[in-house]
Motif scaffolding. Structure first.
Motif, PDB file in Angstrom:
ATOM      1  N   THR A  80       0.850  -1.186  -0.072  1.00  0.00           N
ATOM      2  CA  THR A  80       0.047  -0.155   0.064  1.00  0.00           C
ATOM      3  C   THR A  80       0.951   1.325  -0.079  1.00  0.00           C
ATOM      4  O   THR A  80       0.520   2.507   0.252  1.00  0.00           O
ATOM      5  N   ARG A  81       2.126   1.086  -0.243  1.00  0.00           N
ATOM      6  CA  ARG A  81       2.850   2.245  -0.159  1.00  0.00           C
ATOM      7  C   ARG A  81       2.769   3.496  -1.109  1.00  0.00           C
ATOM      8  O   ARG A  81       2.662   4.795  -0.900  1.00  0.00           O
ATOM      9  N   ALA A  82       2.624   2.709  -2.384  1.00  0.00           N
ATOM     10  CA  ALA A  82       2.191   3.794  -3.475  1.00  0.00           C
ATOM     11  C   ALA A  82       1.189   4.526  -3.105  1.00  0.00           C
ATOM     12  O   ALA A  82       0.868   5.962  -3.420  1.00  0.00           O
ATOM     13  N   ALA A  83       0.006   3.727  -2.647  1.00  0.00           N
ATOM     14  CA  ALA A  83      -1.326   4.516  -2.474  1.00  0.00           C
ATOM     15  C   ALA A  83      -1.256   5.437  -1.217  1.00  0.00           C
ATOM     16  O   ALA A  83      -1.581   6.408  -1.310  1.00  0.00           O
ATOM     17  N   SER A  84      -0.310   5.192  -0.330  1.00  0.00           N
ATOM     18  CA  SER A  84      -0.113   6.150   0.810  1.00  0.00           C
ATOM     19  C   SER A  84       0.447   7.419   0.168  1.00  0.00           C
ATOM     20  O   SER A  84       0.001   8.422   0.658  1.00  0.00           O
ATOM     21  N   ARG A  85       1.403   7.176  -0.634  1.00  0.00           N
ATOM     22  CA  ARG A  85       2.016   8.340  -1.079  1.00  0.00           C
ATOM     23  C   ARG A  85       1.340   9.037  -2.050  1.00  0.00           C
ATOM     24  O   ARG A  85       2.049  10.184  -2.235  1.00  0.00           O
ATOM     25  N   ALA A  86       0.067   8.885  -2.264  1.00  0.00           N
ATOM     26  CA  ALA A  86      -0.452   9.378  -3.393  1.00  0.00           C
ATOM     27  C   ALA A  86      -1.243  10.566  -2.964  1.00  0.00           C
ATOM     28  O   ALA A  86      -1.763  11.648  -3.431  1.00  0.00           O
ATOM     29  N   PHE A  87      -1.477  10.628  -1.445  1.00  0.00           N
ATOM     30  CA  PHE A  87      -1.841  11.828  -0.611  1.00  0.00           C
ATOM     31  C   PHE A  87      -0.819  12.763  -0.398  1.00  0.00           C
ATOM     32  O   PHE A  87       0.271  12.385   0.114  1.00  0.00           O
ATOM     33  N   PRO A  88      -1.340  13.992  -0.284  1.00  0.00           N
ATOM     34  CA  PRO A  88      -2.475  14.649  -0.485  1.00  0.00           C
ATOM     35  C   PRO A  88      -2.699  14.338  -1.996  1.00  0.00           C
ATOM     36  O   PRO A  88      -1.609  14.977  -2.848  1.00  0.00           O
ATOM     37  N   ALA A  89      -4.147  14.098  -2.712  1.00  0.00           N
ATOM     38  CA  ALA A  89      -4.033  13.890  -4.037  1.00  0.00           C
ATOM     39  C   ALA A  89      -4.793  15.112  -4.601  1.00  0.00           C
ATOM     40  O   ALA A  89      -5.358  15.806  -3.992  1.00  0.00           O
ATOM     41  N   GLU A  90      -4.288  15.427  -5.862  1.00  0.00           N
ATOM     42  CA  GLU A  90      -5.129  16.507  -6.680  1.00  0.00           C
ATOM     43  C   GLU A  90      -6.416  16.386  -6.764  1.00  0.00           C
ATOM     44  O   GLU A  90      -6.955  15.242  -6.842  1.00  0.00           O
ATOM     45  N   VAL A  91      -7.172  17.653  -6.596  1.00  0.00           N
ATOM     46  CA  VAL A  91      -8.741  17.506  -6.950  1.00  0.00           C
ATOM     47  C   VAL A  91      -8.979  18.180  -8.301  1.00  0.00           C
ATOM     48  O   VAL A  91      -8.445  19.112  -8.706  1.00  0.00           O
ATOM     49  N   PRO A  92      -9.451  17.274  -9.177  1.00  0.00           N
ATOM     50  CA  PRO A  92      -9.721  17.829 -10.582  1.00  0.00           C
ATOM     51  C   PRO A  92     -10.458  18.894 -10.755  1.00  0.00           C
ATOM     52  O   PRO A  92     -11.464  18.865 -10.100  1.00  0.00           O
ATOM     53  N   GLY A  93     -10.003  19.722 -11.293  1.00  0.00           N
ATOM     54  CA  GLY A  93     -10.648  21.095 -11.599  1.00  0.00           C
ATOM     55  C   GLY A  93     -10.439  22.193 -10.661  1.00  0.00           C
ATOM     56  O   GLY A  93     -11.127  23.373 -10.658  1.00  0.00           O
ATOM     57  N   VAL A  94      -9.860  21.924  -9.550  1.00  0.00           N
ATOM     58  CA  VAL A  94      -9.329  22.907  -8.369  1.00  0.00           C
ATOM     59  C   VAL A  94      -7.898  22.679  -8.189  1.00  0.00           C
ATOM     60  O   VAL A  94      -7.365  22.105  -7.078  1.00  0.00           O
ATOM     61  N   PRO A  95      -7.335  23.874  -9.076  1.00  0.00           N
ATOM     62  CA  PRO A  95      -5.860  23.767  -8.505  1.00  0.00           C
ATOM     63  C   PRO A  95      -5.471  24.238  -7.335  1.00  0.00           C
ATOM     64  O   PRO A  95      -6.400  24.930  -6.775  1.00  0.00           O
ATOM     65  N   ASP A  96      -4.411  24.109  -6.857  1.00  0.00           N
ATOM     66  CA  ASP A  96      -3.860  24.566  -5.430  1.00  0.00           C
ATOM     67  C   ASP A  96      -4.522  23.662  -4.449  1.00  0.00           C
ATOM     68  O   ASP A  96      -3.887  23.698  -3.021  1.00  0.00           O
ATOM     69  N   VAL A  97      -5.679  22.858  -4.641  1.00  0.00           N
ATOM     70  CA  VAL A  97      -6.312  22.131  -3.440  1.00  0.00           C
ATOM     71  C   VAL A  97      -6.163  20.750  -3.686  1.00  0.00           C
ATOM     72  O   VAL A  97      -6.193  20.131  -4.666  1.00  0.00           O
ATOM     73  N   ARG A  98      -5.795  19.963  -2.503  1.00  0.00           N
ATOM     74  CA  ARG A  98      -5.374  18.644  -2.558  1.00  0.00           C
ATOM     75  C   ARG A  98      -6.330  17.767  -1.319  1.00  0.00           C
ATOM     76  O   ARG A  98      -6.710  18.398  -0.359  1.00  0.00           O
ATOM     77  N   PHE A  99      -6.760  16.652  -1.661  1.00  0.00           N
ATOM     78  CA  PHE A  99      -7.662  15.763  -0.654  1.00  0.00           C
ATOM     79  C   PHE A  99      -6.640  15.125   0.029  1.00  0.00           C
ATOM     80  O   PHE A  99      -5.753  14.400  -0.560  1.00  0.00           O
ATOM     81  N   CYS A 100      -6.764  15.006   1.349  1.00  0.00           N
ATOM     82  CA  CYS A 100      -5.694  14.347   2.249  1.00  0.00           C
ATOM     83  C   CYS A 100      -5.664  13.126   2.470  1.00  0.00           C
ATOM     84  O   CYS A 100      -4.887  12.560   2.852  1.00  0.00           O
ATOM     85  N   GLY A 101      -7.017  12.528   2.053  1.00  0.00           N
ATOM     86  CA  GLY A 101      -7.199  11.160   2.534  1.00  0.00           C
ATOM     87  C   GLY A 101      -7.150  10.714   3.951  1.00  0.00           C
ATOM     88  O   GLY A 101      -7.441  11.644   4.670  1.00  0.00           O
ATOM     89  N   PHE A 102      -6.549   9.756   4.530  1.00  0.00           N
ATOM     90  CA  PHE A 102      -6.329   9.256   5.921  1.00  0.00           C
ATOM     91  C   PHE A 102      -7.317  10.010   6.880  1.00  0.00           C
ATOM     92  O   PHE A 102      -6.907  10.835   7.601  1.00  0.00           O
ATOM     93  N   ALA A 103      -8.684   9.535   6.761  1.00  0.00           N
ATOM     94  CA  ALA A 103      -9.598   9.971   7.286  1.00  0.00           C
ATOM     95  C   ALA A 103      -9.643   9.590   8.839  1.00  0.00           C
ATOM     96  O   ALA A 103      -9.263   8.436   8.879  1.00  0.00           O
ATOM     97  N   SER A 104     -10.211  10.304   9.773  1.00  0.00           N
ATOM     98  CA  SER A 104     -10.024   9.607  11.180  1.00  0.00           C
ATOM     99  C   SER A 104     -11.613   9.357  11.547  1.00  0.00           C
ATOM    100  O   SER A 104     -12.285  10.064  11.119  1.00  0.00           O
ATOM    101  N   ALA A 105     -11.343   8.164  12.343  1.00  0.00           N
ATOM    102  CA  ALA A 105     -12.599   7.953  12.953  1.00  0.00           C
ATOM    103  C   ALA A 105     -13.151   8.997  14.160  1.00  0.00           C
ATOM    104  O   ALA A 105     -14.540   8.989  14.238  1.00  0.00           O
ATOM    105  N   ASP A 106     -12.391   9.731  14.519  1.00  0.00           N
ATOM    106  CA  ASP A 106     -12.700  10.559  15.521  1.00  0.00           C
ATOM    107  C   ASP A 106     -13.557  11.923  14.728  1.00  0.00           C
ATOM    108  O   ASP A 106     -14.073  12.436  15.641  1.00  0.00           O
ATOM    109  N   SER A 107     -13.276  11.946  13.634  1.00  0.00           N
ATOM    110  CA  SER A 107     -14.173  13.053  13.071  1.00  0.00           C
ATOM    111  C   SER A 107     -15.126  12.261  11.932  1.00  0.00           C
ATOM    112  O   SER A 107     -15.863  12.720  10.958  1.00  0.00           O
TER     113      SER A 107
END
Ligand code: SF4
Length: 296
Positions: A80-107
């Protein structure tokens, strides 16, 4: 860790599965719709088709590392190393912004976002402070501000503050024992400017201290980070809000939605729910006003 003994019977035969601990946060379905779908009767995700190629497998593994409850498992060991390193992942159509992944159960599996900007990066709500993600965020310039949309999605905020020395921003009405020492407290209902391109907009309703962040880079489309205030509706052609998850005041939330019509933006990136992308600020304003009417 997902448990194969808890594998949902609805999963397609094969290595990858979802177990019964799934909390239906939707993130795997957003990241890898070719693999994951929702069982509406159970209110959980399942593997509707095993990944058919390397690209599908990579997206499925990105979902696996994002899952807040570790409900996705494999019966054989995969890297899963490549998948982990893919974050923060680009958001199509929204330059400068990335999706962080790694969501928390606490939220409860809320999305968090990284704005990469010359004046200092902004982390919107808190992903898990996983070592791989922390290193990737450091390589992108670290974190100048950590904007917390509301009290529920703060998760690992203290670890991010400790690592990057970021200034955490939260509305006073959503402070709690765990966040009372944040560096920047927002008061009242008037917008507060953080920087030339960053505006905090209090949007009370979902919680008393909910706030949105408007990011308006020069010459480009503006983005609203909306927390749990608004998100895309079911067919992703308009906006929606959740009365059943409104913890403070539905009438106040409706007024907060109506006030958003006074701000120009094209994209909504929420905590829970799906992003919404309008074709123009005018189309977004129409969507905001339609939602305000529907909430009345
Ligand atoms: S990411 Fe995990 S918790 Fe969220 S819907 Fe998928 S399996 Fe369920």
């Amino acid at each position: 860790m997902a448990r194969v003994t808890d594998r949902l019977p609805s999963n397609a035969p094969g290595d990858l599965y979802v177990d019964r601990s799934c909390i239906d946060c939707d993130l795997c379905r957003q990241l890898a719709p070719a693999t994951f779908a929702r069982d509406d009767r159970a209110g959980q995700s399942y593997v509707h088709a095993q990944p058919a190629d390397d690209a599908a497998r990579h997206r499925a593994l990105m979902a696996l590392v994002t899952c807040p409850t570790a409900s996705i498992g494999m019966t054989r060991k995969l890297d899963t190393r490549a998948a982990s390193r893919a974050f923060p992942a680009e958001v199509p159509g929204v330059p400068d912004v990335r999706f962080c992944g790694f969501a928390s159960a606490d939220s409860y599996g809320a999305s968090s976002w990284l704005v990469v900007r010359p004046g200092g990066n902004v982390l919107v709500d808190s992903p898990r402070a996983a070592a791989t993600l922390v290193d990737r965020v450091a390589a992108l310039g670290g974190v100048r501000w950590m904007f917390l949309t509301h009290r529920d999605d703060v998760a690992d905020h203290a670890a991010w503050r400790e690592r990057f020395g970021c200034e955490r921003v939260l509305h006073r009405d959503d402070l709690s024992a765990g966040t009372r020492d944040v560096e920047r407290v927002i008061d009242g209902h008037e917008p507060v400017r953080l920087d030339d391109d960053l505006l905090v907009i209090p949007v009370p309703g979902h919680t008393r201290g909910s706030s949105a962040l408007l990011y308006r880079p020069a010459g480009r489309e503006a983005v609203l980070f909306s927390g749990d205030h608004v998100w895309a509706d079911d067919d992703e052609r308009g906006l929606d809000a959740g009365r059943d998850v409104c913890w403070h005041s539905w009438p106040e939330q409706r007024r907060s939605v109506a006030r958003l019509a006074g701000h120009a933006f094209t994209h909504v990136l929420p905590g829970h729910g799906r992003p919404f992308h309008a074709t123009s600020p005018a189309a977004m304003r129409d969507a905001v006003l339609a939602l305000a009417r529907a909430m009345a």
